[in-house]
Design an enzyme around this catalytic site. Sequence first.
Site: not given
Length: 311
Positions: A154, A226
């Site tokens: 990426y 998270t």
Amino acid sequence: MFSHILCALLCMLQDLPVVRSMWDEWWTYDGISGPSRWGSYNTEWELCDKGRFQSPIDINPASIVFDPNLQSLNITNEKIDGVVMNTGHDIRVSLNKSHGHRINITGGPLSYKYSVFQIKLHLGTADDKGSEHKVAGKSFPAEIQLLAYNSELYANVTHAKKSPYGIAVVAVLAVLKDLGNQHFSALVRAAGKLNSKGLSTDLYKFSLSEILPTTMTYMTYEGSLTQPGCQETVTWVILNRPMYISSYQLEKLRELTRGNGIGDPLMENNFRPVQPDNRRLVRTNIPIKEEPDCTIKKTTSYIVNDKLKPS
Ligand SMILES: *[C@@H]1O[C@H](CO)[C@@H](O)[C@H](O)[C@H]1NC(C)=O
Ligand SMILES: *[C@@H]1O[C@H](CO)[C@@H](O)[C@H](O)[C@H]1NC(C)=O
Ligand SMILES: *[C@@H]1O[C@H](CO)[C@@H](O)[C@H](O)[C@H]1NC(C)=O
Ligand SMILES: *[C@@H]1O[C@H](CO)[C@@H](O)[C@H](O)[C@H]1NC(C)=O
């Protein structure tokens, strides 16, 4: 009636680009915009509610599986330059792009090369909480996370976050000790200048290898970011030894606010509660021989069920 108008107005505002970016930051670790509501605020954050591979988790030492194929982890040993920022949610160090790709993570459970882009600190108001991951139901006073993206596949972090095998996070749990890690003090001192949200300062020649415990053993599982949007593209690697942090270092970090300075709410308890593991496998390369001072002390070994043995 009024609430309908208000809603329509808010929904309309949400579509404007400028307001949208503000809306993106409008989440907290407590109250009505806390973790249990993240998924309902923004359609891009749906996984925070609906995902089955969410992080953090409570690691149950009894169900960890020893995997002899796991290699040792390879983290480039170089000092970093970056910008430390108080985002109101956390303290984070963003590595300067111009110096990008200097810290690469390979090996371990990873099949690609990952480049560190950020370091994040999670902590709590008291010593019995602060870490995101728990081990056998126990929290640690802080957790330091090295976020890295798959730079082989990426072009940038934004793309990697949404893509398969996009992110790897190496997490270190912190344990209190009279003499904390002296190299970590450089980061604590820098953070000490950032008493309100949005402030940032430069950090030069910060040594990651000096704050990471010298261990080749870890636990690993597939999970998520998270913080919103909780994308499930993260391979977690939790080092088996803790980093030492002193009460003084911890107190300095706990003094920081998530508002405009003195008198504003403190940046406290910035950890997401543990999520259901949904029968996910946690693998480890911790050898059977016990290591002193580790976060996990025992592993189960694989035992063949007698009834299934070929006779
Ligand atoms: C670790 O990285 C270094 C530098 O890129 C490389 O020379 C070495 O072979 C790597 N070791 C492993 C075990 O991948
Ligand atoms: C990082 O880059 C910014 C501009 O992109 C610069 O202002 C800052 O001084 C740099 N900090 C370090 C530590 O290199
Ligand atoms: C890390 O990986 C990047 C991208 O593949 C590469 O350009 C860079 O040289 C590597 N850095 C080190 C220190 O090996
Ligand atoms: C990130 O990479 C993607 C795909 O290569 C590209 O379309 C996008 O514009 C990039 N975004 C940024 C912020 O550079």
